[in-house]
Design a protein around this motif. Structure first.
Motif, PDB file in Angstrom:
ATOM      1  N   GLU A 197      31.464  43.652  40.813  1.00  0.00           N
ATOM      2  CA  GLU A 197      32.629  44.426  40.193  1.00  0.00           C
ATOM      3  C   GLU A 197      32.830  43.881  38.702  1.00  0.00           C
ATOM      4  O   GLU A 197      33.013  42.656  38.464  1.00  0.00           O
ATOM      5  CB  GLU A 197      33.932  44.417  40.914  1.00  0.00           C
ATOM      6  CG  GLU A 197      33.685  44.822  42.525  1.00  0.00           C
ATOM      7  CD  GLU A 197      35.120  44.850  42.959  1.00  0.00           C
ATOM      8  OE1 GLU A 197      36.096  45.423  42.639  1.00  0.00           O
ATOM      9  OE2 GLU A 197      35.358  44.123  43.959  1.00  0.00           O
ATOM     10  N   ASN A 254      34.472  40.815  37.214  1.00  0.00           N
ATOM     11  CA  ASN A 254      35.608  40.534  38.072  1.00  0.00           C
ATOM     12  C   ASN A 254      35.313  39.518  39.171  1.00  0.00           C
ATOM     13  O   ASN A 254      35.764  38.632  39.287  1.00  0.00           O
ATOM     14  CB  ASN A 254      36.402  41.952  38.579  1.00  0.00           C
ATOM     15  CG  ASN A 254      37.385  41.596  39.473  1.00  0.00           C
ATOM     16  OD1 ASN A 254      37.989  40.649  39.644  1.00  0.00           O
ATOM     17  ND2 ASN A 254      37.642  42.822  40.301  1.00  0.00           N
ATOM     18  N   GLU A 255      34.640  40.362  40.182  1.00  0.00           N
ATOM     19  CA  GLU A 255      34.186  39.427  41.629  1.00  0.00           C
ATOM     20  C   GLU A 255      33.129  40.071  41.945  1.00  0.00           C
ATOM     21  O   GLU A 255      32.612  41.116  41.704  1.00  0.00           O
ATOM     22  CB  GLU A 255      35.548  39.603  42.320  1.00  0.00           C
ATOM     23  CG  GLU A 255      35.893  40.813  42.740  1.00  0.00           C
ATOM     24  CD  GLU A 255      36.930  40.790  44.252  1.00  0.00           C
ATOM     25  OE1 GLU A 255      37.417  39.656  44.404  1.00  0.00           O
ATOM     26  OE2 GLU A 255      37.334  41.832  44.280  1.00  0.00           O
TER      27      GLU A 255
END
Ligand code: ATP
Ligand code: MG
Length: 397
Positions: A266, A278-279
């Motif tokens: 992400e 993000n992750e």
């Protein structure tokens, strides 16, 4: 998986042979859609999940109903399965180590362990040269007191076991930060600076033991209250250069882990156009559900192909698509009384594909299903999705 190069053929391919059983750790909706894909290809399936009525357990040939670390449960999986995958990253890594020691496992336990921990995950992003949000680890009162003021306003996130915005607090001041850490029971946390987002995207890729890598088209994602609400493909705001950069970054992240399986990365796109990771999730992802109805190979079929050593081919988007998540909120009217959403009204729309996960009770914020709208053009898919949203009482996007 590298030590096991034998391809596990489905029964339909290996005529007369007994079908292989593919095992999945976790019985949620991702496991359910994995089971559907595996069964379509002729495999048997086994799901390990403690819940008697788990969405995947309900549709699998075999449901091993124990805790993830239960020795007998793991022994049953070892005995029945020819390969193992996972449908959520919070399966204790120990369970995957045990299974992976004897069976091909995609993804491997080591990669899942990195994804389980936000601090390790961020370190991995940095090692791969992919920028993430400025952040600090908070494990002690000293680290809390010494936090850099430049990280405020920020978001305090538990390092482990967060999902759908759970285990997160937005904080503007040091006082709020201290309070939030107390509320999160002083668990190890990561404080991230709150970034000025323009929009969010994700990349879902599949990588096999030979290092071959394919990916789905880039998805554009809208979150509400920390939960994915809408995914659009093609991504309306993403120029070709940005899309290539995101796919390239996701590929480096996968390669750096020696990753085998389906991985979702992400990203934030900031108001100045910068791409920030993000992750990641070591499994298929909610933002890839559209691929079942809009691509010639879904993210779940890619998961099956990765764990069995079947060939990977690049998925082709055959229809522009918009996916709407169906949260439990839809099962309650304005007065809080339970109701059934008007499925007939949305299924009257051309190109509507309804997926319900078979969960026995609705709760606000709980993912109950999703609706994918496909059409000839992105504009038409969006227009139909807006009509579907209106019929369901969901906000426009
Ligand atoms: P999931 O695992 O379900 O994707 P999560 O609980 O792990 O979610 P995150 O992805 O960390 O949560 O955050 C959820 C959402 O909150 C993001 O998609 C984004 O909209 C917002 N968010 C998170 N971190 C930041 C940040 N540093 N700056 C701005 N917005 C953020
Ligand atoms: Mg997220």
């Amino acid at each position: 998986m590298s030590s096991h190069h034998k391809t596990l053929l489905p029964a339909a391919v290996a005529a007369g042979a007994q079908a292989s059983t593919l095992g999945v750790m976790g019985g949620g909706q991702l496991g359910r859609m994995f089971v559907h894909a595996a069964q379509r290809l002729g495999y048997f399936t086994a799901v390990l999940d403690p819940d008697v009525a788990s969405p995947a357990g309900l549709v699998s040939h075999v449901h091993v109903q124990t805790d993830y670390l239960d020795e007998q449960g793991l022994a049953q999986m070892l005995q029945r399965c020819a390969a193992i995958t996972t449908e959520f990253e919070n399966v204790p890594a120990g369970a995957l180590y045990t299974l992976g020691a004897h069976l091909p496992a995609a993804p491997g336990a080591e990669a899942v362990a990195v994804c389980q921990d936000r601090a390790r995950e961020k370190r991995h992003f940095e090692q791969c040269g992919v920028p993430c949000a400025p952040h600090a680890l908070i494990e002690t009162p000293e680290q809390l007191a010494g936090v850099d003021a430049a990280l405020l306003p920020g978001i305090l996130k538990t390092a482990r076991l967060g999902y759908d915005g759970k285990g997160q607090r937005r904080v503007a001041t040091r006082a709020e930060l201290a309070l939030a850490w107390d509320e999160l029971k002083r668990a190890p946390c990561v404080l991230e600076r709150l970034l000025p987002l323009a929009f969010e995207i994700s990349v879902i890729l599949a990588r096999n033991a030979d290092g071959e890598l394919v990916s789905l088209p880039v998805q554009q994602n809208l979150h509400r209250d920390g939960i994915l609400a809408v995914t659009q493909v093609p991504a309306p705001n993403v120029p070709a250069g940005l899309s290539a950069a995101a796919r390239d970054a996701a590929g480096r992240i996968a390669e750096g882990l020696g990753y085998v399986g389906v991985l979702c990365v992400e990203f934030f796109v900031l108001q100045d156009g910068t791409l920030v990771v993000n992750e990641m999730a070591p499994r298929p992802h909610n933002s890839g559900h559209y691929s079942i109805d809009a691509c010639d190979v879904s993210q779940f079929e890619l998961q099956v192909r990765c764990m069995t050593g079947l060939p990977l081919v690049a998925p082709r988007l055959h229809s522009p698509a918009v996916m709407l998540n169906l949260l439990g909120d839809l099962w309650f009217d304005a007065d809080g009384r339970e109701r059934t959403p008007d499925w007939a009204a949305v299924l009257a729309l051309p190109g509507a594909h309804l997926h319900l996960y078979g969960k026995s009770s609705a709760q606000r914020g709980r993912k109950m299903g999703h609706l994918t709208l496909t059409a000839d053009t992105p504009e038409a898919a969006r227009a139909t999705a807006l009509r579907a949203a209106e019929r369901l009482g969901l906000p426009a996007f």
